[in-house]
Design an enzyme around this catalytic site. Structure first.
Site, PDB file in Angstrom:
ATOM      1  N   ARG A  54       1.116  15.073  -0.161  1.00 13.44           N
ATOM      2  CA  ARG A  54       1.251  15.517   1.341  1.00 13.44           C
ATOM      3  C   ARG A  54       2.328  14.391   1.942  1.00 13.44           C
ATOM      4  NH1 ARG A  54      -4.129  17.307   1.146  1.00 13.44           N
ATOM      5  NH2 ARG A  54      -3.784  15.925  -0.936  1.00 13.44           N
ATOM      6  N   THR A  55       2.098  13.337   1.794  1.00 15.80           N
ATOM      7  CA  THR A  55       2.821  12.296   2.187  1.00 15.80           C
ATOM      8  C   THR A  55       4.312  12.532   2.136  1.00 15.80           C
ATOM      9  OG1 THR A  55       1.132  10.725   2.463  1.00 15.80           O
ATOM     10  CG2 THR A  55       3.320   9.820   2.974  1.00 15.80           C
ATOM     11  N   LYS A  82      11.960   1.816 -17.028  1.00 13.82           N
ATOM     12  CA  LYS A  82      12.724   0.917 -17.748  1.00 13.82           C
ATOM     13  C   LYS A  82      12.910  -0.658 -17.327  1.00 13.82           C
ATOM     14  CE  LYS A  82      16.224   4.613 -18.769  1.00 13.82           C
ATOM     15  NZ  LYS A  82      17.604   4.737 -18.686  1.00 13.82           N
ATOM     16  N   ARG A 104       6.982   4.126  -0.544  1.00 16.96           N
ATOM     17  CA  ARG A 104       5.493   4.058  -0.938  1.00 16.96           C
ATOM     18  C   ARG A 104       5.265   3.231  -2.080  1.00 16.96           C
ATOM     19  NH1 ARG A 104       0.446   8.440  -1.144  1.00 16.96           N
ATOM     20  NH2 ARG A 104       0.759   7.861   0.840  1.00 16.96           N
ATOM     21  N   HIS A 134      -0.863   2.226   6.319  1.00 19.30           N
ATOM     22  CA  HIS A 134      -0.307   3.763   6.263  1.00 19.30           C
ATOM     23  C   HIS A 134      -0.060   4.319   7.526  1.00 19.30           C
ATOM     24  CE1 HIS A 134       0.658   7.502   4.808  1.00 19.30           C
ATOM     25  NE2 HIS A 134      -0.178   7.705   4.110  1.00 19.30           N
TER      26      HIS A 134
HETATM   27  C1  NCD Z   1      -3.930   8.318   1.801  1.00 22.11           C
HETATM   28  C2  NCD Z   1      -3.215   7.540   0.995  1.00 22.11           C
HETATM   29  O1  NCD Z   1      -2.510   7.776   0.079  1.00 22.11           O
HETATM   30  O2  NCD Z   1      -3.365   6.252   1.334  1.00 22.11           O
HETATM   31  N1  NCD Z   1      -3.476   9.716   1.399  1.00 22.11           N
HETATM   32  C3  NCD Z   1      -2.301  10.199   2.216  1.00 22.11           C
HETATM   33  O3  NCD Z   1      -1.510   9.519   2.398  1.00 22.11           O
HETATM   34  N2  NCD Z   1      -2.533  11.721   2.688  1.00 22.11           N
HETATM   35  C4  NCD Z   1      -5.338   8.220   1.568  1.00 22.11           C
HETATM   36  C5  NCD Z   1      -5.929   8.588   0.125  1.00 22.11           C
HETATM   37  O4  NCD Z   1      -5.235   8.378  -0.829  1.00 22.11           O
HETATM   38  O5  NCD Z   1      -7.226   8.777  -0.286  1.00 22.11           O
END
Ligand code: NCD
Length: 310
Positions: A54-55, A82, A104, A134
């Site tokens: 989703r992110t 690599k 990320r 986050h």
């Molecule tokens: C979270 C994350 O990746 O930190 N999810 C997200 O971004 N929607 C929480 C998780 O992974 O549990």
């Protein structure tokens, strides 16, 4: 503000500006043509070194709805396999003219490293770094709570579960404190981080005790992929003590809502009937996430380029 690295960097005014801007942008999603020309000609790179559903798609949708050009990079299938370093990856993207990098990374601090380096000239947005932060998740959570509960000042938010491995919990604790909410973290002692006493929160080991006064309950995913030891006896024991089931949900005040950042372990930290109930705002969180990320990109990149009116 040039970058968004930590929810703790936001002043109350800045946080409210992002939420108010997101509220205006949310209406774009309801139009037949979901697009604004605001970031036309700008390039946004989504740099994902860790799995995400989703992110990543949320940032992609946000950038596209503002008419930016989007480059999606995921470490799997790239030269990172690599052995290419973050530095060389960032330099390559810079050479392609990235105005913003959404990153990320499995290492806490990677977005900060990128923002303070010469490797990229663009704005850096932290989309989740290790177990650290986050910030856009906390912003979309705050947005969702605010739209359901009104002003968050004085509201009680209970965050439950694997706080130790959760960047969502830390970012939420910081942002909710800035917005004046009272946060209680509920977890088994093994899943609370060292130093939690310095966070602006209360802590408890007892979920039932904290439900009656909660305006919102946020369930956290048990992050098995980050666990290198046994933090609780068994999955059944965990959900018996810290899972949100219907009986527990019914002890919440009538107006209280249930959040989860996703992905959910149904049957573990949250029961399926709770996840699909009227109190659950989990799908709304996803919708709001796009608007909040549009607001962040819009505010960081400042809309029109110099000399041009959008
Ligand atoms: C979270 C994350 O990746 O930190 N999810 C997200 O971004 N929607 C929480 C998780 O992974 O549990």
């Amino acid at each position: 503000m040039k970058h968004l690295l930590s929810a703790g960097d936001l002043s109350r005014d800045e946080a409210v500006l992002i939420l108010d801007t997101a509220e205006q942008l949310l209406s774009v999603a309801q139009r037949p043509i979901k697009k604004l020309p605001t970031l036309r000609g700008r390039t946004i790179v989504n740099l994902f070194f860790e799995d995400s559903t989703r992110t990543r798609i949320s940032f992609e949708a946000a950038a596209k709805r503002l008419s930016a050009d989007v480059i999606n990079f995921s470490a799997k299938g790239s030269s990172v396999s690599k052995g290419e370093s973050l530095k060389d990856t960032a330099l390559t993207l810079q050479a392609m003219g990235a105005d913003a990098v959404v990153i990320r990374h499995h290492a806490s601090g990677a977005p900060h490293r990128l923002a303070t380096s010469e490797w990229t000239k663009g704005a850096v947005v932290n989309a989740g770094d290790g177990t650290h932060e986050h910030p856009t998740q906390a912003l979309l959570d705050a947005f969702t709570m605010r739209s359901r509960l009104g002003d968050l000042a004085g509201k009680n938010v209970t965050i439950v579960g694997d706080v130790l491995h959760s960047r969502v919990a830390r970012s939420n604790a910081l942002l909710l404190d800035t917005l004046g909410a009272n946060v209680t973290l509920v977890a088994p002692p093994t899943l609370l981080p060292v130093g939690v006493e310095t966070w602006p929160v209360e802590t408890s080991y007892d979920l039932d005790a904290s439900l009656e006064k909660a305006d919102a309950v946020m369930m956290l995913r048990v992050q098995r992929e980050r666990m290198n030891a046994s933090f609780f006896p068994s999955a059944r024991e965990y959900s018996r003590r810290y899972g949100l089931d219907v009986a527990r949900m019914n002890r919440l005040p009538d107006h209280a809502i249930v959040l989860h950042p996703g992905p959910m372990n149904r049957g573990m930290e949250i029961n399926a009937d709770v996840a699909d109930s009227d109190r659950s705002v989990i799908v709304e969180q996803v919708t709001n996430g796009v608007a909040v990320r549009m607001a962040v990109l819009y505010l960081l990149l400042g809309g029109a380029t110099e000399g041009e009116t959008a």
